[in-house]
Design an enzyme around this catalytic site. Structure first.
Site, PDB file in Angstrom:
ATOM      1  N   TYR A   1       0.822  -1.222   0.000  1.00 51.17           N
ATOM      2  CA  TYR A   1       0.000   0.000   0.000  1.00 51.17           C
ATOM      3  C   TYR A   1       0.852   1.267   0.000  1.00 51.17           C
ATOM      4  O   TYR A   1       0.429   2.286  -0.539  1.00 51.17           O
ATOM      5  CB  TYR A   1      -1.017  -0.041   1.153  1.00 51.17           C
ATOM      6  CG  TYR A   1      -2.081  -1.056   0.850  1.00 51.17           C
ATOM      7  CD1 TYR A   1      -3.037  -0.795  -0.135  1.00 51.17           C
ATOM      8  CD2 TYR A   1      -2.108  -2.296   1.469  1.00 51.17           C
ATOM      9  CE1 TYR A   1      -3.983  -1.744  -0.473  1.00 51.17           C
ATOM     10  CE2 TYR A   1      -3.047  -3.254   1.131  1.00 51.17           C
ATOM     11  CZ  TYR A   1      -3.981  -2.966   0.166  1.00 51.17           C
ATOM     12  OH  TYR A   1      -4.908  -3.909  -0.191  1.00 51.17           O
TER      13      TYR A   1
ATOM     14  N   HIS B   1     -14.674   1.200   0.121  1.00 53.06           N
ATOM     15  CA  HIS B   1     -13.593   0.240   0.386  1.00 53.06           C
ATOM     16  C   HIS B   1     -12.363   0.892   1.014  1.00 53.06           C
ATOM     17  O   HIS B   1     -11.279   0.336   0.974  1.00 53.06           O
ATOM     18  CB  HIS B   1     -13.203  -0.492  -0.909  1.00 53.06           C
ATOM     19  CG  HIS B   1     -14.230  -1.471  -1.375  1.00 53.06           C
ATOM     20  ND1 HIS B   1     -14.256  -1.993  -2.656  1.00 53.06           N
ATOM     21  CD2 HIS B   1     -15.289  -2.027  -0.727  1.00 53.06           C
ATOM     22  CE1 HIS B   1     -15.276  -2.834  -2.771  1.00 53.06           C
ATOM     23  NE2 HIS B   1     -15.927  -2.869  -1.616  1.00 53.06           N
TER      24      HIS B   1
ATOM     25  N   CYS C   1      -1.370   4.561  17.720  1.00 54.75           N
ATOM     26  CA  CYS C   1      -2.550   5.401  17.444  1.00 54.75           C
ATOM     27  C   CYS C   1      -2.553   6.574  18.427  1.00 54.75           C
ATOM     28  O   CYS C   1      -2.431   6.376  19.642  1.00 54.75           O
ATOM     29  CB  CYS C   1      -3.813   4.560  17.614  1.00 54.75           C
ATOM     30  SG  CYS C   1      -5.337   5.524  17.588  1.00 54.75           S
TER      31      CYS C   1
HETATM   32  C1  BJW Z   1     -13.090   0.174 -17.890  1.00 56.12           C
HETATM   33  C2  BJW Z   1     -11.987   0.825 -18.377  1.00 56.12           C
HETATM   34  C3  BJW Z   1     -12.231   2.058 -18.947  1.00 56.12           C
HETATM   35  C4  BJW Z   1     -11.266  -0.979 -17.618  1.00 56.12           C
HETATM   36  N1  BJW Z   1     -13.467   2.547 -18.981  1.00 56.12           N
HETATM   37  N2  BJW Z   1     -14.307   0.662 -17.949  1.00 56.12           N
HETATM   38  C5  BJW Z   1     -19.296 -15.688  -2.281  1.00 56.12           C
HETATM   39  C6  BJW Z   1     -20.396 -15.133  -2.925  1.00 56.12           C
HETATM   40  C7  BJW Z   1     -20.750 -13.798  -2.741  1.00 56.12           C
HETATM   41  C8  BJW Z   1     -19.991 -12.975  -1.919  1.00 56.12           C
HETATM   42  C9  BJW Z   1     -18.901 -13.526  -1.291  1.00 56.12           C
HETATM   43  C10 BJW Z   1     -18.568 -14.853  -1.471  1.00 56.12           C
HETATM   44  N3  BJW Z   1     -17.455 -15.107  -0.740  1.00 56.12           N
HETATM   45  C11 BJW Z   1     -17.083 -13.958  -0.116  1.00 56.12           C
HETATM   46  C12 BJW Z   1     -17.960 -12.989  -0.451  1.00 56.12           C
HETATM   47  C13 BJW Z   1     -17.918 -11.559  -0.007  1.00 56.12           C
HETATM   48  C14 BJW Z   1     -16.741 -10.842  -0.620  1.00 56.12           C
HETATM   49  C15 BJW Z   1     -16.792 -11.013  -2.140  1.00 56.12           C
HETATM   50  O1  BJW Z   1     -17.523 -10.328  -2.836  1.00 56.12           O
HETATM   51  N4  BJW Z   1     -15.976 -11.894  -2.677  1.00 56.12           N
HETATM   52  C16 BJW Z   1     -15.992 -12.140  -4.125  1.00 56.12           C
HETATM   53  C17 BJW Z   1     -14.578 -12.342  -4.600  1.00 56.12           C
HETATM   54  C18 BJW Z   1     -16.944 -13.262  -4.419  1.00 56.12           C
HETATM   55  N5  BJW Z   1     -16.877  -9.454  -0.250  1.00 56.12           N
HETATM   56  C19 BJW Z   1     -16.390  -8.977   0.890  1.00 56.12           C
HETATM   57  O2  BJW Z   1     -15.727  -9.685   1.642  1.00 56.12           O
HETATM   58  C20 BJW Z   1     -16.722  -7.545   1.241  1.00 56.12           C
HETATM   59  N6  BJW Z   1     -17.268  -7.498   2.544  1.00 56.12           N
HETATM   60  C21 BJW Z   1     -18.409  -8.095   2.848  1.00 56.12           C
HETATM   61  O3  BJW Z   1     -19.057  -8.737   2.035  1.00 56.12           O
HETATM   62  O4  BJW Z   1     -18.788  -7.892   4.151  1.00 56.12           O
HETATM   63  C22 BJW Z   1     -19.974  -8.539   4.606  1.00 56.12           C
HETATM   64  C23 BJW Z   1     -21.239  -7.813   4.295  1.00 56.12           C
HETATM   65  C24 BJW Z   1     -22.419  -8.432   4.569  1.00 56.12           C
HETATM   66  C25 BJW Z   1     -23.617  -7.792   4.296  1.00 56.12           C
HETATM   67  C26 BJW Z   1     -23.644  -6.526   3.774  1.00 56.12           C
HETATM   68  C27 BJW Z   1     -22.472  -5.896   3.527  1.00 56.12           C
HETATM   69  C28 BJW Z   1     -21.266  -6.547   3.777  1.00 56.12           C
HETATM   70  C29 BJW Z   1     -15.486  -6.690   1.227  1.00 56.12           C
HETATM   71  C30 BJW Z   1     -14.961  -6.492  -0.143  1.00 56.12           C
HETATM   72  C31 BJW Z   1     -13.665  -5.683  -0.092  1.00 56.12           C
HETATM   73  C32 BJW Z   1     -13.080  -5.486  -1.466  1.00 56.12           C
HETATM   74  N7  BJW Z   1     -11.812  -4.884  -1.345  1.00 56.12           N
HETATM   75  C33 BJW Z   1     -11.053  -4.647  -2.567  1.00 56.12           C
HETATM   76  C34 BJW Z   1      -9.580  -4.377  -2.206  1.00 56.12           C
HETATM   77  C35 BJW Z   1      -9.276  -2.954  -1.948  1.00 56.12           C
HETATM   78  C36 BJW Z   1      -7.841  -2.833  -1.583  1.00 56.12           C
HETATM   79  C37 BJW Z   1      -6.923  -2.606  -2.705  1.00 56.12           C
HETATM   80  O5  BJW Z   1      -7.149  -1.702  -3.501  1.00 56.12           O
HETATM   81  O6  BJW Z   1      -5.909  -3.323  -2.733  1.00 56.12           O
HETATM   82  O7  BJW Z   1     -11.603  -3.586  -3.322  1.00 56.12           O
HETATM   83  S1  BJW Z   1     -11.100  -6.025  -3.677  1.00 56.12           S
HETATM   84  C38 BJW Z   1     -11.015  -5.085  -5.133  1.00 56.12           C
HETATM   85  O8  BJW Z   1     -12.182  -5.398  -5.923  1.00 56.12           O
HETATM   86  C39 BJW Z   1     -11.131  -3.614  -4.689  1.00 56.12           C
HETATM   87  C40 BJW Z   1     -12.184  -3.108  -5.629  1.00 56.12           C
HETATM   88  O9  BJW Z   1     -12.816  -1.971  -5.073  1.00 56.12           O
HETATM   89  C41 BJW Z   1     -13.080  -4.289  -5.841  1.00 56.12           C
HETATM   90  C42 BJW Z   1     -13.908  -4.239  -7.092  1.00 56.12           C
HETATM   91  O10 BJW Z   1     -13.081  -4.251  -8.227  1.00 56.12           O
HETATM   92  P1  BJW Z   1     -13.475  -3.352  -9.475  1.00 56.12           P
HETATM   93  O11 BJW Z   1     -13.421  -1.935  -9.116  1.00 56.12           O
HETATM   94  O12 BJW Z   1     -14.741  -3.855 -10.048  1.00 56.12           O
HETATM   95  O13 BJW Z   1     -12.223  -3.626 -10.466  1.00 56.12           O
HETATM   96  P2  BJW Z   1     -12.010  -4.793 -11.536  1.00 56.12           P
HETATM   97  O14 BJW Z   1     -10.577  -4.789 -11.902  1.00 56.12           O
HETATM   98  O15 BJW Z   1     -12.576  -6.079 -11.083  1.00 56.12           O
HETATM   99  O16 BJW Z   1     -12.896  -4.329 -12.793  1.00 56.12           O
HETATM  100  C43 BJW Z   1     -12.599  -3.179 -13.551  1.00 56.12           C
HETATM  101  C44 BJW Z   1     -13.636  -3.038 -14.651  1.00 56.12           C
HETATM  102  O17 BJW Z   1     -13.389  -1.829 -15.344  1.00 56.12           O
HETATM  103  C45 BJW Z   1     -13.575  -4.176 -15.694  1.00 56.12           C
HETATM  104  O18 BJW Z   1     -14.905  -4.664 -15.934  1.00 56.12           O
HETATM  105  C46 BJW Z   1     -13.036  -3.495 -16.937  1.00 56.12           C
HETATM  106  O19 BJW Z   1     -13.593  -3.995 -18.149  1.00 56.12           O
HETATM  107  C47 BJW Z   1     -13.471  -2.062 -16.721  1.00 56.12           C
HETATM  108  N8  BJW Z   1     -12.620  -1.083 -17.367  1.00 56.12           N
HETATM  109  N9  BJW Z   1     -10.869  -0.010 -18.163  1.00 56.12           N
HETATM  110  C48 BJW Z   1     -14.488   1.768 -18.463  1.00 56.12           C
HETATM  111  N10 BJW Z   1     -11.209   2.756 -19.471  1.00 56.12           N
END
Ligand code: BJW
Length: 228
Positions: A56, A109, A136
């Site tokens: 980070y 996030h 802290c």
């Molecule tokens: C363009 C472009 C251009 C490119 N123009 N477009 C099984 C089933 C369902 C859920 C779960 C499961 N097992 C576990 C879970 C929950 C889990 C989860 O979802 N896991 C999945 C992997 C299945 N989620 C969690 O654990 C979350 N917490 C949670 O659920 O708590 C419980 C809860 C309960 C009830 C209510 C609420 C909560 C926490 C998730 C934390 C995610 N953290 C991260 C890391 C951040 C740190 C870091 O930066 O290092 O956040 S993961 C990472 O993915 C980051 C992002 O914000 C997130 C999403 O990614 P994003 O932004 O979509 O990026 P990409 O790369 O995937 O996509 C980019 C897109 O842009 C692509 O489509 C390209 O085509 C497009 N693109 N260029 C327009 N120029």
């Protein structure tokens, strides 16, 4: 947009891609060279805090070399000029929305430029170097960590986001793959409450079929077109 009175915009890594910040998934993605579980799980932080801090620290330092692009600027213009309700919910941990001028903004996030105390939950600006074990200022625990929501942790401001989704009449998703929950489910919540839904992405996301309208192409072109 013309008839909307309340809009929720969700953004993901794709909106910052044209600023030079790598997306997460796909070729050249940020995590290509890393195992997700090595850096993005609470267990990883406990096991090897130095590795996670270094990851980070590099990402934070890289913010100095990037600028908001036309898509961030268009959303900031919408924020400044749109008189209706607006909430921009970003999954991104960069600061490009605020540097473009957006204010009605939530980082669900976390933020690279913020530090979180794992003991008391206090948050503060990540100003100078904060190595693992930094104390802290609020509670005195040596527990400052990057203020990033890891897998298995609760994203920020969920109540406020759910409330906005339940009252908006337009939900727009920009540059996100729809791979990570709960953000990937926002389109269904918005539809449930009767909102129109629009996806703007380079390619169909995992949840494309859930949107009433999809526009495929670069955010820097399509977002300004939508905002106009
Ligand atoms: C363009 C472009 C251009 C490119 N123009 N477009 C099984 C089933 C369902 C859920 C779960 C499961 N097992 C576990 C879970 C929950 C889990 C989860 O979802 N896991 C999945 C992997 C299945 N989620 C969690 O654990 C979350 N917490 C949670 O659920 O708590 C419980 C809860 C309960 C009830 C209510 C609420 C909560 C926490 C998730 C934390 C995610 N953290 C991260 C890391 C951040 C740190 C870091 O930066 O290092 O956040 S993961 C990472 O993915 C980051 C992002 O914000 C997130 C999403 O990614 P994003 O932004 O979509 O990026 P990409 O790369 O995937 O996509 C980019 C897109 O842009 C692509 O489509 C390209 O085509 C497009 N693109 N260029 C327009 N120029």
């Amino acid at each position: 947009m013309m008839h909307a009175t309340s809009i929720v915009v969700l953004t993901g890594a794709g909106i910052s891609a044209e600023s030079g910040i790598a997306t997460f998934r796909g070729p050249g993605g940020l995590w290509e060279g890393h195992r997700v579980e090595d850096v993005c799980m609470p267990e990883a932080l406990a096991r090897d805090p130095a590795l996670v801090h270094r990851f980070y620290d590099l990402r934070r330092a890289a913010l100095a070399d990037v600028e908001p692009n036309a898509a961030h600027r268009a959303l900031a213009r919408l924020d400044a000029e749109w008189r209706g309700e607006l909430l921009i919910v970003t999954q991104n941990v960069d600061d490009l929305h605020e540097r473009a001028g957006a204010t009605r903004l939530l980082h669900m996030h976390g933020e690279l430029k913020s530090a979180l105390c794992a003991a008391c939950g206090g948050r503060r600006e990540w100003a100078a170097a904060l190595p693992p074990g930094t104390v802290c200022e609020a509670c005195g625990a040596p527990a400052l960590r990057p203020d990033i929501v890891f897998f298995g942790e609760m994203p920020y401001a969920m109540e406020r986001i759910e409330a906005a989704l339940s009252t908006c009449d337009l939900f727009v998703s920009i540059g996100t793959s729809g791979a990570v929950y709960p953000a990937a489910g926002f389109v269904q919540t918005a539809r449930h409450w009767g909102a129109a839904t629009l996806e703007i992405n380079l390619e169909p996301s995992q949840g494309s079929f859930l949107f009433e309208e999809s526009r495929m192409g670069p955010a820097s072109v399509l977002v300004p077109e939508w905002v106009e």
